[in-house]
Design a protein around this motif. Sequence first.
Motif, PDB file in Angstrom:
ATOM      1  N   GLN A   1       0.601  -1.245  -0.065  1.00 11.03           N
ATOM      2  CA  GLN A   1       0.032  -0.058   0.007  1.00 11.03           C
ATOM      3  C   GLN A   1       0.927   1.297  -0.056  1.00 11.03           C
ATOM      4  N   VAL A   2       0.384   2.083  -0.773  1.00 14.26           N
ATOM      5  CA  VAL A   2       1.280   3.519  -0.863  1.00 14.26           C
ATOM      6  C   VAL A   2       0.438   4.880  -0.317  1.00 14.26           C
ATOM      7  N   GLN A   3       1.158   5.459   0.275  1.00  8.98           N
ATOM      8  CA  GLN A   3       0.290   6.458   0.945  1.00  8.98           C
ATOM      9  C   GLN A   3       1.053   7.806   0.405  1.00  8.98           C
ATOM     10  N   LEU A   4      -0.066   8.700   0.053  1.00 12.15           N
ATOM     11  CA  LEU A   4       0.456  10.221  -0.280  1.00 12.15           C
ATOM     12  C   LEU A   4       0.114  11.232   0.749  1.00 12.15           C
ATOM     13  N   VAL A   5       0.784  12.102   1.265  1.00  9.78           N
ATOM     14  CA  VAL A   5       0.382  13.066   2.291  1.00  9.78           C
ATOM     15  C   VAL A   5       0.791  14.360   1.768  1.00  9.78           C
ATOM     16  N   GLU A   6      -0.406  15.260   1.382  1.00 16.31           N
ATOM     17  CA  GLU A   6       0.030  16.547   1.165  1.00 16.31           C
ATOM     18  C   GLU A   6       0.007  17.446   2.405  1.00 16.31           C
ATOM     19  N   SER A   7       0.716  18.654   2.046  1.00 19.26           N
ATOM     20  CA  SER A   7       0.677  19.512   3.127  1.00 19.26           C
ATOM     21  C   SER A   7       1.203  20.976   2.460  1.00 19.26           C
ATOM     22  N   GLY A   8       0.899  21.912   3.408  1.00 19.42           N
ATOM     23  CA  GLY A   8       1.437  23.351   2.812  1.00 19.42           C
ATOM     24  C   GLY A   8       0.428  24.321   2.413  1.00 19.42           C
ATOM     25  N   GLY A   9      -1.037  23.659   2.321  1.00 16.43           N
ATOM     26  CA  GLY A   9      -1.934  24.393   1.992  1.00 16.43           C
ATOM     27  C   GLY A   9      -2.265  25.632   2.665  1.00 16.43           C
ATOM     28  N   GLY A  10      -3.309  26.810   2.465  1.00 19.88           N
ATOM     29  CA  GLY A  10      -3.421  27.744   3.502  1.00 19.88           C
ATOM     30  C   GLY A  10      -4.403  29.014   2.849  1.00 19.88           C
ATOM     31  N   LEU A  11      -4.654  29.843   3.237  1.00 18.96           N
ATOM     32  CA  LEU A  11      -5.339  31.056   2.941  1.00 18.96           C
ATOM     33  C   LEU A  11      -4.259  32.135   2.722  1.00 18.96           C
ATOM     34  N   VAL A  12      -4.226  32.734   1.488  1.00 12.64           N
ATOM     35  CA  VAL A  12      -3.316  33.619   1.102  1.00 12.64           C
ATOM     36  C   VAL A  12      -3.674  34.607   0.205  1.00 12.64           C
ATOM     37  N   GLN A  13      -3.089  35.864   0.079  1.00 13.61           N
ATOM     38  CA  GLN A  13      -3.666  37.033  -0.777  1.00 13.61           C
ATOM     39  C   GLN A  13      -2.951  36.781  -2.268  1.00 13.61           C
ATOM     40  N   ALA A  14      -3.911  37.386  -3.159  1.00 14.90           N
ATOM     41  CA  ALA A  14      -3.416  37.401  -4.399  1.00 14.90           C
ATOM     42  C   ALA A  14      -1.967  37.913  -4.531  1.00 14.90           C
ATOM     43  N   LEU A  18       3.013  30.096  -2.307  1.00 11.66           N
ATOM     44  CA  LEU A  18       2.921  28.884  -1.260  1.00 11.66           C
ATOM     45  C   LEU A  18       3.842  27.839  -1.929  1.00 11.66           C
ATOM     46  N   ARG A  19       4.068  26.661  -1.096  1.00 12.12           N
ATOM     47  CA  ARG A  19       4.800  25.505  -1.495  1.00 12.12           C
ATOM     48  C   ARG A  19       3.915  24.485  -0.898  1.00 12.12           C
ATOM     49  N   LEU A  20       3.654  23.653  -1.754  1.00  9.03           N
ATOM     50  CA  LEU A  20       2.887  22.418  -1.548  1.00  9.03           C
ATOM     51  C   LEU A  20       3.752  21.149  -1.486  1.00  9.03           C
ATOM     52  N   SER A  21       3.599  20.313  -0.482  1.00  8.60           N
ATOM     53  CA  SER A  21       4.590  19.091  -0.522  1.00  8.60           C
ATOM     54  C   SER A  21       3.757  17.856  -0.363  1.00  8.60           C
ATOM     55  N   CYS A  22       4.176  16.887  -0.984  1.00 10.20           N
ATOM     56  CA  CYS A  22       3.668  15.617  -1.120  1.00 10.20           C
ATOM     57  C   CYS A  22       4.480  14.352  -0.686  1.00 10.20           C
ATOM     58  N   GLU A  23       4.704  13.967   0.423  1.00  7.35           N
ATOM     59  CA  GLU A  23       5.474  12.783   0.904  1.00  7.35           C
ATOM     60  C   GLU A  23       4.686  11.535   0.614  1.00  7.35           C
ATOM     61  N   VAL A  24       5.521  10.506  -0.025  1.00  3.97           N
ATOM     62  CA  VAL A  24       4.889   9.213  -0.383  1.00  3.97           C
ATOM     63  C   VAL A  24       5.746   8.144   0.278  1.00  3.97           C
ATOM     64  N   SER A  25       4.764   7.310   1.031  1.00  2.58           N
ATOM     65  CA  SER A  25       5.477   6.301   1.795  1.00  2.58           C
ATOM     66  C   SER A  25       4.680   5.151   1.679  1.00  2.58           C
ATOM     67  N   GLY A  26       5.073   3.894   2.455  1.00  5.32           N
ATOM     68  CA  GLY A  26       4.466   2.611   2.164  1.00  5.32           C
ATOM     69  C   GLY A  26       5.235   1.601   2.954  1.00  5.32           C
ATOM     70  N   ARG A  27       4.619   0.228   3.194  1.00  8.28           N
ATOM     71  CA  ARG A  27       5.122  -0.489   4.191  1.00  8.28           C
ATOM     72  C   ARG A  27       6.389  -1.042   3.413  1.00  8.28           C
ATOM     73  N   THR A  28       6.424  -1.194   2.242  1.00  5.39           N
ATOM     74  CA  THR A  28       7.501  -1.923   1.345  1.00  5.39           C
ATOM     75  C   THR A  28       8.053  -0.946   0.441  1.00  5.39           C
ATOM     76  N   PHE A  29       7.733   0.425   0.601  1.00  4.76           N
ATOM     77  CA  PHE A  29       8.317   1.489  -0.081  1.00  4.76           C
ATOM     78  C   PHE A  29       9.832   1.753   0.102  1.00  4.76           C
ATOM     79  N   SER A  30      10.487   2.182  -1.194  1.00  6.50           N
ATOM     80  CA  SER A  30      11.895   2.634  -0.909  1.00  6.50           C
ATOM     81  C   SER A  30      12.045   3.873  -1.581  1.00  6.50           C
ATOM     82  N   ARG A  31      13.187   4.514  -1.633  1.00  5.31           N
ATOM     83  CA  ARG A  31      13.688   5.680  -2.260  1.00  5.31           C
ATOM     84  C   ARG A  31      13.573   5.093  -3.847  1.00  5.31           C
ATOM     85  N   ARG A  32      14.079   3.746  -4.153  1.00  3.53           N
ATOM     86  CA  ARG A  32      14.345   3.492  -5.306  1.00  3.53           C
ATOM     87  C   ARG A  32      12.958   3.239  -6.178  1.00  3.53           C
ATOM     88  N   THR A  33      11.785   3.030  -5.197  1.00  2.00           N
ATOM     89  CA  THR A  33      10.400   2.731  -5.803  1.00  2.00           C
ATOM     90  C   THR A  33      10.089   4.307  -6.155  1.00  2.00           C
TER      91      THR A  33
END
Length: 130
Positions: A1-14, A18-33
Motif C-alpha cells: 500500500q502506498v500513501q501520499l500525504v500533502e501539506s502546505g496549503g492555506g489562505l493567502v492573498q493574491a 505557497l509551496r505544497l509538499s507531498c510525501e510518499v510512503s508505504g510498508r515496502t516502499f523504498s527511495r528507489r521505488t
Amino acid sequence: QVQLVESGGGLVQAEDSLRLSCEVSGRTFSRRTFSSLPMGWFRTAPGKEREFVAAISQSPGNTYYADSVKGRFTIYRDNPKNTVYLQMNSLKPEDTAIYYCAAGRPYWSAGRTQHEYVYWGQGTQVTVSS
C-alpha cells in the motif's frame, strides 16, 4: 500500500506564494521505488471538475504544466526524501482549489489525465483572496 500525504496549503492573498509538499510512503516502499514513479498535481475548484496542474517524470525529471499555471508554478522532486513539491508563485483567486498529489505506476510516463495515476493523496486546501 502506498500513501501520499500533502501539506502546505492555506489562505493567502493574491500575488502571494505557497509551496505544497507531498510525501510518499508505504510498508515496502523504498527511495528507489519513489524515483521510478511519475508524479502529478491536480486540483478541484468549487463547482468544477478535477483538472491537471503539473507533472514530473522520473529522472531527468521532465516537467509538464497546464497552460493556466505555466510560468507561475514549478513542480520538482526530492527523491531521497520521497517527496514532490509544487511551488506556486503569483497566486490568483482562480487558483483556489483543493490540490491533490498523485503517483503513477513505476516507469510509466508522466501524464496529464487522472486515469494515468493510481495513488492519490487526500488533498490540501489552497484559498487565494483578492
